[in-house]
Design a protein around this motif. Sequence first.
Motif, PDB file in Angstrom:
ATOM      1  N   TYR A  43     -19.747  10.588  -9.933  1.00 56.20           N
ATOM      2  CA  TYR A  43     -20.008   9.289  -9.604  1.00 56.20           C
ATOM      3  C   TYR A  43     -18.840   8.454  -9.621  1.00 56.20           C
ATOM      4  O   TYR A  43     -18.281   7.870  -8.591  1.00 56.20           O
ATOM      5  N   PHE A  44     -18.370   8.529 -10.974  1.00 60.10           N
ATOM      6  CA  PHE A  44     -17.013   7.687 -11.101  1.00 60.10           C
ATOM      7  C   PHE A  44     -15.821   8.280 -10.539  1.00 60.10           C
ATOM      8  O   PHE A  44     -14.968   7.362 -10.065  1.00 60.10           O
ATOM      9  N   GLY A  45     -15.626   9.424 -10.337  1.00 62.72           N
ATOM     10  CA  GLY A  45     -14.505  10.144  -9.638  1.00 62.72           C
ATOM     11  C   GLY A  45     -14.516   9.604  -8.226  1.00 62.72           C
ATOM     12  O   GLY A  45     -13.504   9.120  -7.776  1.00 62.72           O
ATOM     13  N   TYR A  46     -15.697   9.682  -7.533  1.00 68.14           N
ATOM     14  CA  TYR A  46     -15.805   9.490  -6.124  1.00 68.14           C
ATOM     15  C   TYR A  46     -15.671   7.883  -5.953  1.00 68.14           C
ATOM     16  O   TYR A  46     -15.049   7.190  -4.970  1.00 68.14           O
ATOM     17  N   THR A  47     -16.321   7.001  -6.935  1.00 70.82           N
ATOM     18  CA  THR A  47     -16.009   5.561  -7.035  1.00 70.82           C
ATOM     19  C   THR A  47     -14.636   5.084  -7.270  1.00 70.82           C
ATOM     20  O   THR A  47     -14.222   4.305  -6.434  1.00 70.82           O
ATOM     21  N   ALA A  48     -13.672   6.082  -7.956  1.00 66.49           N
ATOM     22  CA  ALA A  48     -12.262   5.541  -8.122  1.00 66.49           C
ATOM     23  C   ALA A  48     -11.624   5.812  -6.666  1.00 66.49           C
ATOM     24  O   ALA A  48     -10.798   4.983  -6.222  1.00 66.49           O
ATOM     25  N   LEU A  49     -12.145   6.854  -5.894  1.00 64.57           N
ATOM     26  CA  LEU A  49     -11.566   7.184  -4.623  1.00 64.57           C
ATOM     27  C   LEU A  49     -11.755   6.077  -3.643  1.00 64.57           C
ATOM     28  O   LEU A  49     -10.929   5.681  -2.924  1.00 64.57           O
ATOM     29  N   MET A  50     -12.942   5.701  -3.912  1.00 68.03           N
ATOM     30  CA  MET A  50     -13.473   4.468  -2.886  1.00 68.03           C
ATOM     31  C   MET A  50     -12.609   3.049  -3.151  1.00 68.03           C
ATOM     32  O   MET A  50     -12.246   2.394  -2.493  1.00 68.03           O
ATOM     33  N   VAL A  51     -12.486   2.902  -4.613  1.00 62.96           N
ATOM     34  CA  VAL A  51     -11.862   1.640  -5.170  1.00 62.96           C
ATOM     35  C   VAL A  51     -10.470   1.808  -4.401  1.00 62.96           C
ATOM     36  O   VAL A  51     -10.086   0.523  -3.982  1.00 62.96           O
ATOM     37  N   LEU A  52      -9.846   2.936  -4.597  1.00 66.21           N
ATOM     38  CA  LEU A  52      -8.371   2.931  -4.394  1.00 66.21           C
ATOM     39  C   LEU A  52      -8.268   2.630  -3.039  1.00 66.21           C
ATOM     40  O   LEU A  52      -7.394   1.992  -2.551  1.00 66.21           O
ATOM     41  N   SER A  53      -9.230   3.344  -2.136  1.00 66.72           N
ATOM     42  CA  SER A  53      -8.843   3.379  -0.589  1.00 66.72           C
ATOM     43  C   SER A  53      -9.188   1.809  -0.233  1.00 66.72           C
ATOM     44  O   SER A  53      -8.394   1.320   0.634  1.00 66.72           O
ATOM     45  N   PHE A  54     -10.129   1.124  -0.848  1.00 66.40           N
ATOM     46  CA  PHE A  54     -10.466  -0.160  -0.474  1.00 66.40           C
ATOM     47  C   PHE A  54      -9.283  -1.041  -0.769  1.00 66.40           C
ATOM     48  O   PHE A  54      -9.066  -2.178  -0.240  1.00 66.40           O
ATOM     49  N   TRP A  55      -8.535  -0.814  -1.809  1.00 63.94           N
ATOM     50  CA  TRP A  55      -7.624  -1.715  -2.479  1.00 63.94           C
ATOM     51  C   TRP A  55      -6.392  -1.525  -1.544  1.00 63.94           C
ATOM     52  O   TRP A  55      -5.832  -2.594  -1.184  1.00 63.94           O
ATOM     53  N   LEU A  56      -6.224  -0.295  -1.047  1.00 63.06           N
ATOM     54  CA  LEU A  56      -5.108  -0.049  -0.073  1.00 63.06           C
ATOM     55  C   LEU A  56      -5.275  -0.727   1.101  1.00 63.06           C
ATOM     56  O   LEU A  56      -4.510  -1.531   1.769  1.00 63.06           O
ATOM     57  N   LEU A  57      -6.595  -0.884   1.673  1.00 67.31           N
ATOM     58  CA  LEU A  57      -6.934  -1.171   2.845  1.00 67.31           C
ATOM     59  C   LEU A  57      -6.867  -3.012   2.802  1.00 67.31           C
ATOM     60  O   LEU A  57      -6.176  -3.631   3.556  1.00 67.31           O
ATOM     61  N   THR A  58      -7.519  -3.578   1.892  1.00 69.40           N
ATOM     62  CA  THR A  58      -7.699  -4.887   1.856  1.00 69.40           C
ATOM     63  C   THR A  58      -5.936  -5.433   1.467  1.00 69.40           C
ATOM     64  O   THR A  58      -5.551  -6.566   2.022  1.00 69.40           O
ATOM     65  N   GLY A  59      -5.346  -4.773   0.645  1.00 71.62           N
ATOM     66  CA  GLY A  59      -3.815  -5.059   0.468  1.00 71.62           C
ATOM     67  C   GLY A  59      -3.329  -5.028   1.292  1.00 71.62           C
ATOM     68  O   GLY A  59      -2.218  -6.089   1.756  1.00 71.62           O
ATOM     69  N   THR A  60      -3.208  -3.932   2.239  1.00 70.99           N
ATOM     70  CA  THR A  60      -2.390  -3.852   3.415  1.00 70.99           C
ATOM     71  C   THR A  60      -2.574  -5.062   4.416  1.00 70.99           C
ATOM     72  O   THR A  60      -1.733  -5.683   4.942  1.00 70.99           O
ATOM     73  N   ILE A  61      -4.072  -5.442   4.909  1.00 69.95           N
ATOM     74  CA  ILE A  61      -4.256  -6.356   5.558  1.00 69.95           C
ATOM     75  C   ILE A  61      -3.738  -7.830   5.023  1.00 69.95           C
ATOM     76  O   ILE A  61      -3.132  -8.524   5.793  1.00 69.95           O
ATOM     77  N   GLY A  62      -3.867  -8.064   3.826  1.00 71.61           N
ATOM     78  CA  GLY A  62      -3.425  -9.256   3.091  1.00 71.61           C
ATOM     79  C   GLY A  62      -1.814  -9.316   3.365  1.00 71.61           C
ATOM     80  O   GLY A  62      -1.274 -10.242   3.525  1.00 71.61           O
ATOM     81  N   PHE A  63      -1.312  -8.077   3.163  1.00 69.72           N
ATOM     82  CA  PHE A  63       0.240  -8.203   2.905  1.00 69.72           C
ATOM     83  C   PHE A  63       0.972  -8.608   4.406  1.00 69.72           C
ATOM     84  O   PHE A  63       1.821  -9.353   4.211  1.00 69.72           O
ATOM     85  N   TYR A  64       0.372  -7.883   5.430  1.00 68.95           N
ATOM     86  CA  TYR A  64       0.880  -8.355   6.776  1.00 68.95           C
ATOM     87  C   TYR A  64       0.661  -9.688   7.271  1.00 68.95           C
ATOM     88  O   TYR A  64       1.399 -10.293   7.733  1.00 68.95           O
ATOM     89  N   ALA A  65      -0.459 -10.055   6.643  1.00 69.77           N
ATOM     90  CA  ALA A  65      -0.752 -11.562   7.038  1.00 69.77           C
ATOM     91  C   ALA A  65       0.175 -12.369   6.261  1.00 69.77           C
ATOM     92  O   ALA A  65       0.584 -13.446   7.207  1.00 69.77           O
ATOM     93  N   ALA A  66       0.397 -12.285   5.092  1.00 69.09           N
ATOM     94  CA  ALA A  66       1.340 -13.104   4.357  1.00 69.09           C
ATOM     95  C   ALA A  66       2.664 -13.068   5.088  1.00 69.09           C
ATOM     96  O   ALA A  66       3.274 -13.918   5.006  1.00 69.09           O
ATOM     97  N   TYR A  67       2.996 -11.888   5.309  1.00 69.44           N
ATOM     98  CA  TYR A  67       4.592 -11.585   5.622  1.00 69.44           C
ATOM     99  C   TYR A  67       4.746 -12.291   7.032  1.00 69.44           C
ATOM    100  O   TYR A  67       5.772 -13.129   7.366  1.00 69.44           O
ATOM    101  N   MET A  68       3.763 -12.327   7.944  1.00 73.01           N
ATOM    102  CA  MET A  68       3.989 -12.992   9.158  1.00 73.01           C
ATOM    103  C   MET A  68       3.961 -14.518   8.849  1.00 73.01           C
ATOM    104  O   MET A  68       4.813 -15.331   9.333  1.00 73.01           O
ATOM    105  N   PHE A  69       3.000 -14.945   7.895  1.00 72.13           N
ATOM    106  CA  PHE A  69       2.872 -16.396   7.608  1.00 72.13           C
ATOM    107  C   PHE A  69       4.358 -16.798   7.048  1.00 72.13           C
ATOM    108  O   PHE A  69       5.002 -17.781   7.418  1.00 72.13           O
ATOM    109  N   VAL A  70       4.819 -16.186   6.117  1.00 73.92           N
ATOM    110  CA  VAL A  70       6.059 -16.703   5.610  1.00 73.92           C
ATOM    111  C   VAL A  70       7.342 -16.526   6.295  1.00 73.92           C
ATOM    112  O   VAL A  70       8.149 -17.428   6.613  1.00 73.92           O
ATOM    113  N   ARG A  71       7.157 -15.691   7.372  1.00 72.10           N
ATOM    114  CA  ARG A  71       8.383 -15.628   8.440  1.00 72.10           C
ATOM    115  C   ARG A  71       7.974 -16.663   9.272  1.00 72.10           C
ATOM    116  O   ARG A  71       9.322 -17.558   9.797  1.00 72.10           O
TER     117      ARG A  71
END
Length: 625
Positions: free
Chosen positions: A588-616
């Motif tokens: 359970y916790f192994g698969y949860t770790a995978l889900m959390v990692l993937s979700f962090w990558l996904l949301t972090g990427t969305i946020g990063f590109y939004a912020a980068y466009m905004f700053v530019r």
Amino acid sequence: TCDTGAFYVPGVAPINFHQNDPVEIKAVKLTSSRTQLPYEYYSLPFCQPSKITYKAENLGEVLRGDRIVNTPFQVFMNSEKKCEVLCSQSNKPVTLTVEQSRLVAERITEDYYVHLIADNLPVATRLELYSNRDGDDKKKEKDVQFEHGYRLGFTDVNKIYLHNHLSFILYYHREDLEEDQEHTYRVVRFEVIPQSIRLEDLKADEKGSCTLPEGTNSSPQEIDPTKENQLYFTYSVHWEESDIKWASRWDTYLTMSDVQIHWFSIINSVVVVFFLSGILSMIIIRTLRKDIANYNKEDDIEDTMEESGWKLVHGDVFRPPQYPMILSSLLGSGIQLFCMILIVIFVAMLGMLSPSSRGALMTTACFLFMFMGVFGGFSAGRLYRTLKGHRWKKGAFCTATLYPGVVFGICFVLNCFIWGKHSSGAVPFPTMVALLCMWFGISLPLVYLGYYFGFRKQPYDNPVRTNQIPRQIPEQRWYMNRFVGILMAGILPFGAMFIELFFIFSAIWENQFYYLFGFLFLVFIILVVSCSQISIVMVYFQLCAEDYRWWWRNFLVSGGSAFYVLVYAIFYFVNKLDIVEFIPSLLYFGYTALMVLSFWLLTGTIGFYAAYMFVRKIYAAVKID
């Protein structure tokens, strides 16, 4: 006997049966939400046919632990069977050895369910819940709900009983035909009523048919794990006509009672998100207008005012961060995930990945992730070039192996534990080799290809030049701390998708079907919008505090909702699941770790590109001498 033999794609084309045609019943696996370890059907001493054949399976089925195999049940279209004994020796009971008895007893106490399929329809057990809201007994409404599969057995006062008699109830739909043709039938529902009847109460004769005891005076078949047990495995078949069309035969499995909750939660989160986004956009746009107007008219007043705010860091805001290669590789994997999830949810929403084609979702997701490597590589390469990186080959390798390598590593370790338990959920060695070949044969070259073109393309143009000497960063307030940022930024996106998460979790851990992909698509869009906004707000506050090291921080903070997903997963484990043993908890916790990692990558990427466009955008709007 079967007309459409040549063109049959599982779950797509209906099979027409004539009267007395054989309807094959196959076994899929045994599952339990207490242990999370699937087993194949013949891991228990059930009656076996003379020749066991396994169905060839797609990638998704193998990963889910399905091992589809034939069974000795003989069912003929629209012909009844009162009671028949399985296991061919005439009227001799089956003897389970002490070893087998112990295994069966253990599986029953672990709450295992058996999953069979007839004509690709999974078996279900009807649960009738009486909702007597009124006092009158006459007005009792029956709430019919279905359980997937049937229970292997039950325990009662420290005794263990096995369900050894199965009453199959199959529903058929009669097809309308022209004159002078015999009727054809289609299977539209498959139910079972499991019963436990002890050896003495089942009377069997030489031909292999048996008589069920009348009324309720029979006692159940006990399995004593300390000695040999003798019993009959029997079954009966009953056919009923039904007016359910073949096309809608899956509906009973999918109409769980929660659609209202769904609509309510979706509308709730849409309203919240749009309300918040309206407020945020207004605030940000107004403050920005004011800021930009101030900064642009200050030229006249010859620096009488002390400059403050985000304009001050214009010489440092695009200074490349530390570890640009790792940052760009993580963002590349994030883009790869984003494209994959978007396409999978969209295709599933159009109904192309219905539950009737087993394992299609997993297979599609795996292949799409491989093929989206091009986009991942391209964006990573371009970003790496922008961040003044120059070792593109190493960068491409990093992008292609960092995230998939972590995923593969975790899965491999978990797989070793599942192997040790002899579960069918373990990915067999050939499949693992095939996955590795896909990763190094499809994904890696595609990432390299994308990276090469991304790295050769013009880097993103930054509107202001970077100074030689970095500015000093003033003392930061306590609320500018990274962890506080993660906590604040995670609430909004998590709140928007919280209810959907519950349904996804119960689909993964409790063997439910998940099919509400329309809802999921809406939730995904809401998630993208809310992540982008939160990230823009966070980066604006950070630049106002004259802290220009926003690259990594924004990536971490935008993925803040992953932290809440982790907390929710722990809550779900403690409250909803009754997992007690070590290996299921580890899974359970192994698969949860995978889900959390993937979700962090996904949301972090969305946020990063939004912020980068905004700053530019904002630095392009200020006149800088």
